[in-house]
Write a protein that holds these residues in place. Sequence first.
Motif, short mmCIF file in Angstrom:
data_model
loop_
_atom_site.label_atom_id
_atom_site.label_comp_id
_atom_site.label_asym_id
_atom_site.label_seq_id
_atom_site.Cartn_x
_atom_site.Cartn_y
_atom_site.Cartn_z
N TYR A 242 0.83 -1.20 0.00
CA TYR A 242 0.00 0.00 0.00
C TYR A 242 0.87 1.26 0.00
CZ TYR A 242 -4.38 -2.50 0.47
OH TYR A 242 -5.47 -3.30 0.24
N SER B 197 -2.24 0.95 -9.47
CA SER B 197 -3.30 0.05 -9.06
C SER B 197 -4.64 0.61 -9.51
CB SER B 197 -3.30 -0.13 -7.54
OG SER B 197 -3.69 1.07 -6.90
N ARG C 263 -14.83 -2.84 -4.46
CA ARG C 263 -14.11 -2.50 -3.23
C ARG C 263 -12.74 -3.14 -3.19
NH1 ARG C 263 -17.85 -3.40 1.89
NH2 ARG C 263 -15.73 -3.62 2.64
N CYS C 264 -12.34 -3.79 -4.27
CA CYS C 264 -11.08 -4.52 -4.31
C CYS C 264 -9.98 -3.72 -4.99
CB CYS C 264 -11.25 -5.85 -5.05
SG CYS C 264 -12.48 -6.93 -4.31
N ARG C 265 -8.81 -3.72 -4.41
CA ARG C 265 -7.64 -3.06 -4.99
C ARG C 265 -6.85 -4.09 -5.78
NH1 ARG C 265 -6.24 2.01 -5.92
NH2 ARG C 265 -7.26 2.51 -3.98
N THR D 191 -9.07 0.18 -8.68
CA THR D 191 -10.08 -0.32 -7.77
C THR D 191 -11.20 -0.93 -8.59
OG1 THR D 191 -9.53 1.42 -6.18
CG2 THR D 191 -11.64 0.29 -5.88
#
Length: 58
Positions: A22, A32, A37-39, A34
Amino acid sequence: MGKFMTVQEAAAELKVSRWMIYQLIWANEVQSVTVGRCRRIVRQSFDDYVSGLIEQAA
């Protein structure tokens, strides 16, 4: 090998914590996206970052 990887997969590959991944995202070291709700880490960006690390070490 797909175009994206999870934060956990990236952390496992580098043998670092998810928190470190992160931090790389926030520092714009790796790209990255999104999805809901997922990275997800852009695989090419991750591979370029790792290649840069190897070149710096040489």
